[in-house]
Scaffold this active site. Sequence first.
Site, PDB file in Angstrom:
ATOM      1  CG  HIS A  95      -0.669   0.386   2.416  1.00 22.29           C
ATOM      2  ND1 HIS A  95      -0.346  -0.616   3.470  1.00 22.29           N
ATOM      3  CD2 HIS A  95      -0.392   1.600   3.264  1.00 22.29           C
ATOM      4  CE1 HIS A  95      -0.073   0.104   4.487  1.00 22.29           C
ATOM      5  NE2 HIS A  95      -0.058   1.236   4.338  1.00 22.29           N
TER       6      HIS A  95
ATOM      7  CG  ASP B 186       0.093  -3.897   3.047  1.00 18.39           C
ATOM      8  OD1 ASP B 186       0.339  -3.480   1.839  1.00 18.39           O
ATOM      9  OD2 ASP B 186       0.001  -3.345   4.110  1.00 18.39           O
TER      10      ASP B 186
ATOM     11  CB  SER C 108       2.871   2.168   5.958  1.00 17.88           C
ATOM     12  OG  SER C 108       1.549   1.870   6.569  1.00 17.88           O
TER      13      SER C 108
END
Lengths: 342, 570
Positions: B76, B107, B189
Amino acid sequence: MTKVRKKSTALFHIALMAACLICVDTSAQLKSYKNVVEDAQNKMVKIYGAGGFQGLEAYQSGFFISSTGEILTTWSYVLDAEDIVVMLNDGQKLNAKLKGYDPRTEVAILKVEVLNVDYFNLDKAVKLRSGSKVLALSNLYGVATGNEPASVQFGVVSAKTKLSARRGAFDTNYQGSVYVIDAMTNNPGAAGGAITDRRGNLAAIIGKELRSSKNNIWLNFAIPVSEITDSIDAIRSGKIIAQADPKAKLADEPMTVKLMGIVLLPNVVSNTPPFVDRVVRGSVADKAGIRPDDLIIEAAGQLTTSRNALENKLKTIERDTPVKLTIQRGRKFLNIEIDLNK
Amino acid sequence: MKNISTVIALTAMIILPSQFAVSQKVDSKVRDAEKARVAAIAKATQSTISVFAPGGRGGGSGVVISKQGYALTNYHVVKPCGNYMQCSLPDGKLYDAVLVGLDPVGDVAIIQLLGRDDFPAATLADSDKVKQGDWCFAAGNPFLLATDFQPTITWGMVSGVNRYQYPSKTLLEYADCIQTDAAINPGNSGGPLFDANGDVIGINGRGSFEKRGRVNVGVGYAISINQIKYFMDHLMSGRIVDHATLGATVYTDDRGRVIVDAILETSDAYKKGLRYEDEIVRFGGRSIQTVNQFKNVLGIYPRGWRVPLTFRREGKNYDITVRLAGVHDVEKLTEMIQGKPSSKPKGKPGDAKKSKTPRKKGGIPKAAKDRIEVRRGFANYYYNRLRRTEIWKAHIGAQDYSKLQGKWKISARASDGTVVQILLDDEKSGIQWGEDPYVLDPEKDLSEQLYPRQTGGLLPALHLWRRLLIQGPEKFGSLHYFGSLPLEGEKKYPHVFEGTFDVAVTNFFFNRDSHQLIAQEMFLDPEGNAVEVRFDDYQEVNGVMFPRKIKTTVSGRPTEIRFNKIEFQK
């Protein structure tokens, strides 16, 4: 100059002594956090009950406080269910009975049928200071299921303070002392979790989610065991009980709310709470100080979760016996005695 | 003056004794612990990167895992970047980087930083050893705060391991992940979660945010590095990789047992004997007591992985090894990531072409452009070609199989005594199995020529084997580097080529050390039964290394077929 030096030397000695005390403290064989957590996990339970809609989670946390299956947790809507299910750390699923709760401190005790479980000994509960290291164990966000261990977080006590000092900002029944923790402990499902010290001794119970109405900040707090000991004792000794004794004898001439001069909110659902709708002017209730919108939370030592519960309890009381009522008015709790003889 | 000197003297006195006291009273263990922590953070910091999408379209964090600049981040994070991005190291420099591989379900993404061959790489830990209550720390660029590219460090505790987080309105599923109370915020992230030694245990990517907004709530999740290790070769293949399914769903019954409540008859598990209402006892070497535990095991393996499974029926345990199928149809997954195929086809579908600059301004620097090859179904086909070429070159070594264009005649004997004559050729191949002759016409539907019957299709398998050897991977048909998969008897997971010819999907396995082609697995049977062939006992024949022995299954029994005479005709 010399005076100053002497003073600082003295201080230095004191500091050294203090340091030595700390040294002794830390040099005693400390278990690793990993082992402390592992030991604590067997005392933790996951609780499932009412909720599951509109952002109300149908789960919370709790822990054993006796080897015979008494569980301490937070009083909330989750426990307002016909079936309360408790999941032990080993994945065992049991039905729990609500033994009682105290609306003032918002703690509840559940009971499950088990023997010889690991538990937190309330008599050995410790007090924390600002700066104390703590572990927070809870099933926040319902992350763990079945035999998966509860989540653990590490934090430091930022302050010991009273929630009432923040009245208006934080809307809560409980107004007593709390530990404010620097870790994000108070999440959905975390209420009823355990706060322990560095060695795994119980210190506090994690409070409900609490958000400041002023700045939307969530408060991470826990209620010290010492603040809830009275509630726990009262529940344990049966002074506050959740359910009416089915064997209780009905009174020949029972007490009723009508006799007191109270008109309750209409009984629309089976568990309509006993809110006072109207008070007859000049009646006993009026003179005793009961007001519309009061919530009757206790009658003669029994919790009155609903109109039905209140009315059933009154059926066991003779009308010439004085009745003690506990009233919740906003965030205040009042004890009022109703005596028809007066 | 006097006053000032007095003040200085006083200050000195106050400071000196306290310094003296500090050096006296602090336990050496405490000092060592502090030193270790400082060292771990220093070590971890140097390989932590920030990832920036061109044009300020977002960003995140990542970690370099090889000297060549390969780095891990979240899917992402790179999603808004396309196939080119810029990454910063704490040395203050900005590097061009290209997308290598994508795992959209898990992911995870691999990218490569360009411009050096001595990038500071982090060490990967064994995340199965991580326990609740361990210290850990996250490094990254939360809120994209660091304009000097120095990562932000957030220290915390491992709150839980083997956590399962359902896909939240997306296809991102976090299985078997590590939960931490170290602050994970937007921008973290893709960044690494380190253990107390500064070795990578996971890639941060998710938190339980829900009603509290997208900031740290003390509940962050990291994809375990051990899961990523299973996917590593797959991600390095430049593909869009898929996760796995057993072809069965399970539930927990009121006795806390995990029970099969539906199973596909086409699944490998069904073929190995798993049925409706069987209890799953162990899976992937772990005991299974909850649905989450079952999903945790499934979630860490790529499509095609073989996993041991123990099930219980009527009080008896059965051990099987199941081959996991992909969760998504390949085209479906491609569509989810790359959209529907373009309506105006340029050239043949599947044709590789050099990327055209998709951006208006500046474009992509040449070094990066040279490493980008857009092809449908791949994150970056450049890396697939690169790996495939490397592995193939290592396999053929100095040998030239392409000169063996004529007929291959092999006289052999199976371990059950059957005399076997094999003839392999471009036009037609044949096999004489004892008394029975079979002929294969490669122009016709291969799935109707599963000869000899008792082998389930050894002849078409060998036909394709010869085709790969003499044509090479470029001309075989559609063939790409798949990644690595476990193979019985092999300690290191062999590299796998996945090729499609006609309706046959064939996997070729290459040993990581000898680089030899050691096995072939062909899926041709409409019922999904695979033909497995092992190539063994390589010896020199006519100047090339050639197997003298193959192993396969005949009538359900493992059978060895020894090549007594091999003849390559001109």
